[in-house]
Design an enzyme around this catalytic site. Structure first.
Site, PDB file in Angstrom:
ATOM      1  N   ALA A   1       0.758  -1.113  -0.154  1.00  0.00           N
ATOM      2  CA  ALA A   1       0.123   0.090  -0.113  1.00  0.00           C
ATOM      3  C   ALA A   1       0.722   1.201  -0.052  1.00  0.00           C
ATOM      4  CB  ALA A   1      -0.767  -0.083   1.286  1.00  0.00           C
TER       5      ALA A   1
ATOM      6  N   GLY B   1      -0.154  -5.077   0.914  1.00  0.00           N
ATOM      7  CA  GLY B   1      -1.342  -5.052   0.299  1.00  0.00           C
ATOM      8  C   GLY B   1      -1.289  -5.591  -1.212  1.00  0.00           C
TER       9      GLY B   1
ATOM     10  N   GLU C   1      -1.713  -9.178  -0.547  1.00  0.00           N
ATOM     11  CA  GLU C   1      -3.268  -9.462  -0.508  1.00  0.00           C
ATOM     12  C   GLU C   1      -3.913  -9.383  -1.803  1.00  0.00           C
ATOM     13  OE1 GLU C   1      -3.381  -6.217   2.746  1.00  0.00           O
ATOM     14  OE2 GLU C   1      -4.540  -7.642   3.944  1.00  0.00           O
TER      15      GLU C   1
ATOM     16  N   GLU D   1       3.708  -5.598   7.239  1.00  0.00           N
ATOM     17  CA  GLU D   1       2.952  -4.683   8.059  1.00  0.00           C
ATOM     18  C   GLU D   1       3.425  -4.449   9.558  1.00  0.00           C
ATOM     19  OE1 GLU D   1       1.770  -6.803   5.873  1.00  0.00           O
ATOM     20  OE2 GLU D   1       0.169  -5.686   4.415  1.00  0.00           O
TER      21      GLU D   1
END
Lengths: 258, 257
Positions: A66, A109, A112, A132
């Protein structure tokens, strides 16, 4: 349909390709980018020409995660109101097969997003990771759930707690990815697999995905009942008749997705 | 930018000189970092089509500089942080790497030479698997490489007895590709490196990948790996050049693309 800022899309031979297009930022995911990915997925899902969807990243990384700048100042209330992960939920509603083609870094992300695909092909040398934890947070777009369902609780905890990089070979061993290919041939091999699945009767492909997904979430008995209904449903299709006739007549079937 | 090594690129060849001649080029943490960085640079540099690692002065590399060791040094972490990254960097490199072993290569210096694709030894050079003499085990991939190069039995002998292996013996064992007279050593290394630097670099990289895969993949998986490798090779400019030169009955000029 190139009205997108952060992605590029194209369709060839029944395969709809979505490419993350921020290579200089290693395709770090902005919210707008996720929205665009979801829009493109939904458009392909409705597009009769498209039978299989490929999700890939331009440049040397699939996605390094992200965009931290975008969320650094966030607070819980803003996050609740923004409800950004609702976009991610929509990926689960896509009925057509999604093949992820990943290379380089598949982090946070980006990991993911990769786990949201149905099948993953990785270039040799690809590394996966959930870093993270090192930023004082944790995955929020399904990472802890999808990874655990794939590899089990024990390994998932180790990787999520340490943020350790998972080399492609280990990812394959643990069933995170389907295969490892030469980096030079990532798209070529992915499109080959896409073309192969695109040749299969689309309704079967679709209901197989639907049923397999239920296997992950349902108790076995419920899943079996669900599978049965889908099995019966396919007998309402022209492709079932075509497929079985062709088999009896010893010729190649011509599937139309009806 | 480097202090313990000398690095320069000439006619497609990256020369990496271990440069602590007064210490027989023994490894310090800094030198290991610099070797790793240099190999990384060379791997990325499109101009580089061959890498040569050699030593300044009379030795190639005497292994770990023991004066850097402190009583509480964690050898496991030393390998993880300093040695393994260098060896990994070398093994990850898809360009040909030559160890030009000019003199003694002991301990991790021997391992460094083993990690390379080719070992050209000066007649004055020797290998010494010195680890056992100070109660340690061969590290930096040493035994991994030795078992591949000379088999279990010989590897056991070399690792456990730790005897000096003179150049001639190294050649006999298959640890040296060539032994070269001291006077002509530099010239022959030059010639060898330049030959590699003018070959189809991408194909060499794919061959290196295949060599690695051959020892890890099942036969079935290897054949698929090979198919992808050949497909990749066939897409190179050098392959086209090779075909054209063959048809036109001339010597191909490979560019590494």
């Amino acid at each position: 349909m190139n009205r997108f800022e952060f992605i590029e899309t194209s369709v060839t031979n029944g395969t709809g390709v979505i490419e993350l297009n921020r290579p200089r930022q290693l395709n770090s995911l902005r919210r707008q980018m996720v929205t665009e990915i979801v829009q493109a997925l939904e458009a392909f899902d409705r597009d009769e020409e498209v039978r299989v969807i490929v999700l890939a990243g331009k440049g040397r990384a699939f996605s390094a995660g992200a965009d931290i700048d975008e969320m650094e100042k966030d607070d819980p209330i803003r996050l609740e109101l923004l409800n950004q992960f609702a976009e991610w939920d929509k990926i689960s509603l896509i009925k057509k097969p999604i093949i992820g083609a990943v290379q380089g870094f598949v982090f946070g992300g980006g990991f993911e997003l990769a786990l949201s695909c149905d099948i993953l092909i990785a270039a040799d040398g690809t590394e996966f990771s959930f870093p993270e934890v090192s930023l004082g947070v944790m995955p929020g777009a399904g990472g802890t759930q999808r990874l655990t369902k794939l590899v089990g609780r024990t390994k998932a905890l180790e990787w999520l707690w340490t943020g350790e990089r998972i080399p492609a070979v280990a990812a394959k061993e643990h069933g995170i990815i389907n295969k490892i290919v030469a980096p030079e041939l990532l798209m070529e091999e992915t499109l080959k697999l896409a073309a192969r699945i695109a040749k299969q009767p689309p309704l079967s492909v679709r209901l197989i995905k639907d049923s397999v997904n239920k296997a992950v979430d349902y108790p076995l008995y419920e899943g079996m009942q669900y599978e049965r209904k889908n099995f019966y449903l396919l007998f309402a299709s022209q492709d079932q008749k075509e497929g079985m006739n062709a088999f009896v007549e010893k010729r190649k079937p011509n599937f139309e997705g009806k | 930018m480097f202090e313990t090594i000398r690095y320069n690129v000439e006619n497609g060849v990256a020369w990496l000189y271990l440069n602590r001649p007064d210490k027989l080029n023994s490894f310090t943490a800094q030198m290991l970092r610099e070797v790793k960085d240099a190999v990384k640079n060379a791997s990325k540099d499109d101009e580089v089509r061959c890498i040569v690692i050699t030593g300044e002065g009379r030795g190639f590399c005497a292994g770990q500089d023991l004066s850097e060791i402190e009583p509480n040094t964690d050898y496991g972490d030393m390998i993880r942080k300093h040695y393994a990254p260098v060896i990994k960097q070398i093994k990850a490199c898809e360009k040909p790497i030559v160890a030009a072993v000019n003199g003694v290569a002991a301990g991790a210096g021997f391992s460094l030479a083993l990690a390379c694709d080719f070992r050209l030894l000066s007649e004055k050079a020797s290998f010494v698997n010195a680890f056992v003499h100070i109660g340690l085990i061969p590290d930096s991939g040493n035994i991994y490489f030795l078992t591949q190069l000379v088999g279990q039995a010989k590897a056991a002998e070399l690792a456990i007895l730790g005897e000096k292996i003179p150049a001639g013996k190294a050649e006999e064992l298959g640890l040296a590709n060539r032994v070269i007279q001291a006077e002509t050593f530099t010239d022959e290394v030059n010639e060898f490196a330049s030959r590699l630097a003018n070959m189809p670099t991408k194909a060499i990289g794919l061959i290196k990948r295949s060599l690695k895969a051959a020892s890890t993949l099942s036969f079935e998986d290897y054949l698929e790996f090979e198919a992808q490798g050949q497909r990749t090779a066939a897409l190179t400019v050098d392959h086209q050049e090779g075909i054209n030169a063959f048809l036109e009955k001339r010597t191909p000029v490979f560019t590494g693309k």
